[in-house]
Design a protein around this motif. Sequence first.
Motif, PDB file in Angstrom:
ATOM      1  N   LEU A 154       0.831  -1.200   0.000  1.00  0.00           N
ATOM      2  CA  LEU A 154       0.000   0.000   0.000  1.00  0.00           C
ATOM      3  C   LEU A 154       0.872   1.260   0.000  1.00  0.00           C
ATOM      4  N   ARG A 165       3.885   1.525  -1.252  1.00  0.00           N
ATOM      5  CA  ARG A 165       4.473   1.684  -2.585  1.00  0.00           C
ATOM      6  C   ARG A 165       3.426   2.218  -3.572  1.00  0.00           C
ATOM      7  N   LEU A 166       2.211   1.681  -3.483  1.00  0.00           N
ATOM      8  CA  LEU A 166       1.150   2.085  -4.400  1.00  0.00           C
ATOM      9  C   LEU A 166       0.792   3.556  -4.200  1.00  0.00           C
ATOM     10  N   ARG A 220       3.328   5.655  -5.847  1.00  0.00           N
ATOM     11  CA  ARG A 220       3.229   5.650  -7.320  1.00  0.00           C
ATOM     12  C   ARG A 220       2.016   6.422  -7.801  1.00  0.00           C
ATOM     13  N   ILE A 256      -4.412   6.695  -0.166  1.00  0.00           N
ATOM     14  CA  ILE A 256      -5.287   5.538  -0.389  1.00  0.00           C
ATOM     15  C   ILE A 256      -5.409   4.756   0.915  1.00  0.00           C
ATOM     16  N   ALA A 257      -6.469   3.973   1.014  1.00  0.00           N
ATOM     17  CA  ALA A 257      -6.705   3.247   2.259  1.00  0.00           C
ATOM     18  C   ALA A 257      -7.263   1.876   1.940  1.00  0.00           C
ATOM     19  N   ARG A 258      -6.951   0.927   2.796  1.00  0.00           N
ATOM     20  CA  ARG A 258      -7.448  -0.436   2.623  1.00  0.00           C
ATOM     21  C   ARG A 258      -7.589  -1.085   3.990  1.00  0.00           C
TER      22      ARG A 258
END
Lengths: 364, 455
Positions: free
Chosen positions: B51, B53-54, B57, B62-64
């Motif tokens: 996450l 790294r993403l 990029r 972002i969240a998960r």
Amino acid sequence: MRGPLGSGARAIIARAAGADARARAALRTAIDDAFLAPDARLDDRTRATLGALIATLTSAIEGELREHAGRLLTTRGEGGLADLMAFEAPPVVERLAAAGLLRDMDFIGECVSRIRAEMIGAALPFAASDPDSASLLARLAQSSDRVVAGAAAAVMAGESQRRAAADGGSLPGTGLPAPLHARLLWWVAAAMRERLAEDAGERLPALDRAIAEAALRNLAMRDDNDRLEAAAMRLAAAIDAQGDELPALFDEALRDRRVALFAALLGHALGVSYELARELVIDPAGDRLWLALRALEMPRDLIARIGFLLCEADPRRDVEIFADTLEIIVAVDAEAARVAVAPLRLHPDYRAALLALDARAPRR
Amino acid sequence: MNALQPALHPVTGRTDSAGRLTDADPRLLDLIGRAGGAIGQVVAIPEIAALDRLARRLGIAIARSIVVADGDDDIELEVRAEPDADGVLLEIGGWRPRPAWRNATAAEHRDGDFVAVEADWVWEADAALRLTHLTLDAGARYGFDAAAMLGQPLVKLFALAEDREGGFPILGAVAAQMRFDGQEAELRGTARKVRLSADPRIDARGHFAGFVGAVQMLCEGCAAAAGAPDGAFPDGFGVRLDRSLRRPLERIIANASSMSAEVEGPLAESYAGYADDIASAGRHLLGLVDDLVDLEAIEDEDFSVAVERIDLADVARRAAGLLSVRAAEGNVRVDRPAADEDLPATGEFRRALQVLVNLIGNAVRYSPTGGMVWVRVERDGDRACVIVADQGKGVAPRDQALIFEKFGRVDPGEIGGSGLGLYISRRLARAMGGDISVDSAPGQGARFVFTLPAR
């Protein structure tokens, strides 16, 4: 001792005669299946959902036709035919599928797109909004602009209905575009007639009349504007978001998991139909969607967020590939993107003809 | 009961432009340490590293929700990664231990399913408690305009009532982001009382994103009925039972059957056997659901049967035909009425068929291997009779009244059947103006006579 063949023996011989052809047909199906590319294959969940949707659509129509035709027959003193109409029978969907009628590009295309959009909506992550501010559609439904408020309420009601139907509830109307609804309606009517023709005997003309009248009444009662998709487009048109308002609306529509609204906003902004916009949204390759968003001059962050959320919701997408292409997408000049997506705005029939021609292009 | 444990406060950490951990709160550092990582290294928990790294990029926060192993336990974390000029800021909330049996991807949907199963209808609301989804049919059923309620505040539909301690369960649930149930309320404008329950929706940052809720209608006298000694059913019990159990059971049976038939490929024999057990247990339960749904229908004051002109001999032949596979499996022969026999009677076709399937089914079940079941039709004055006789162990005279009682079973240890079949059959027969009687002696088989008015 050998007498004439019994009917059972004749049936076996007839079956054996057809066995070669059937074995070859089965083999052809097996070959098709073996070489299907994994990403072209429907996954089990989509396949099951598709089957359930088709069954729900056909049985909704069948139920309505039976009921109305039965009433007509009763009032015309055709009690016997009305009883036939009420008798339990296997669902017509099996007959339609066996006849190959359901292998209709337009019909299945619409059904698959619809369930894919619904599945993406159901799989999008929840996103908390500001607790003091209602979600997008709830706010719009309270708008002082009555067109906006009415359309927003219709979108919410339409989605609630679709969800209830997917959970086994009843479906008021098929929600299919008018030509597809009519096509399915007449298929169902034909299958009903076929099933009852023998029992109806010489009363068949009365049966035909009742079924046809019930079907015509169904068509007449139907209003294309009641469809969820039409309501979503009506809402997008009423909002008529300008360039600087669009990013926030796109963002919020996806955060609220309202895929139909997202597609309608996109369709309105691009000047294309709801169906085409939805196709861009559900296409796992995504290239057309990214170009469309660039053509609308959407900022990098928004495209990144939309891409991330769609990847989270759709297992067919790969977020790493999206991350790899993000910089290339953003580097596309808005004008070049507009040129690239211009063919999407051609008249739908014209576009369909071009696609059909392209599929049959002479090999060079 | 709260399904969710409260979340611990979020902690933060930082990574540099190469994804190496530069800083972390103690709880995060401990977790990473137990996974074999440390400051200065790439985050040792692969889900968090991915996450991180993403986010770098994509250039956006972002969240998960993720599940990570910590020793023998699994914990649920809500990870948010926000890139900035120096690297990525990690914010990690949740920290709930996860029971091992919970399926990682389907958990929140399943909570919603549980809510739906016990419900008369369902609702959903956003974080501002505006209604975003409703079962629209409920409006027509209970007298309010459901479509017009969408987008409105929850309290516009439900007038919330205080509980015994003077509190509102829903408010506590919002504050603590927990499940609530037992929130009583009135459906505005209808004077109907309801009980609300809901599961919270928690987003990937651990924030409250709304409720997935259920409504149970509380009707006058329902509470009394639930505890009544004769076991009367609450309103709509059969419909609810049918809706909530039939589809899952049919799925279980279909899937287990295709596993046992090895449709998708070969299986070890023992596994195919287990699948077979699952399918047959599922069919048993489905039969029970059918019986309970019927039971509720026939005990309803409004229950009535259609008056149709039927041929009872034809009905008996069809019932015997429906059971021919089961009979063949048990090596039992069913001697059915000849094709040219007829017996005009009055009754409802579907219900008469149901009665005969039950009687012949019982006869087949109690027949010894190689036995015979006789199905005979005859007219006795103004009565049309079907006689079903078997060579089973019979019914002792003292038990003959018991077998027609609800859940009445002679041998409680016996497997199969719900103990409702004959009770339902006799109620149906009587509703059609007929009856069912039995005469039998132990060891001599049983003889059931089903009568309907002849015509």
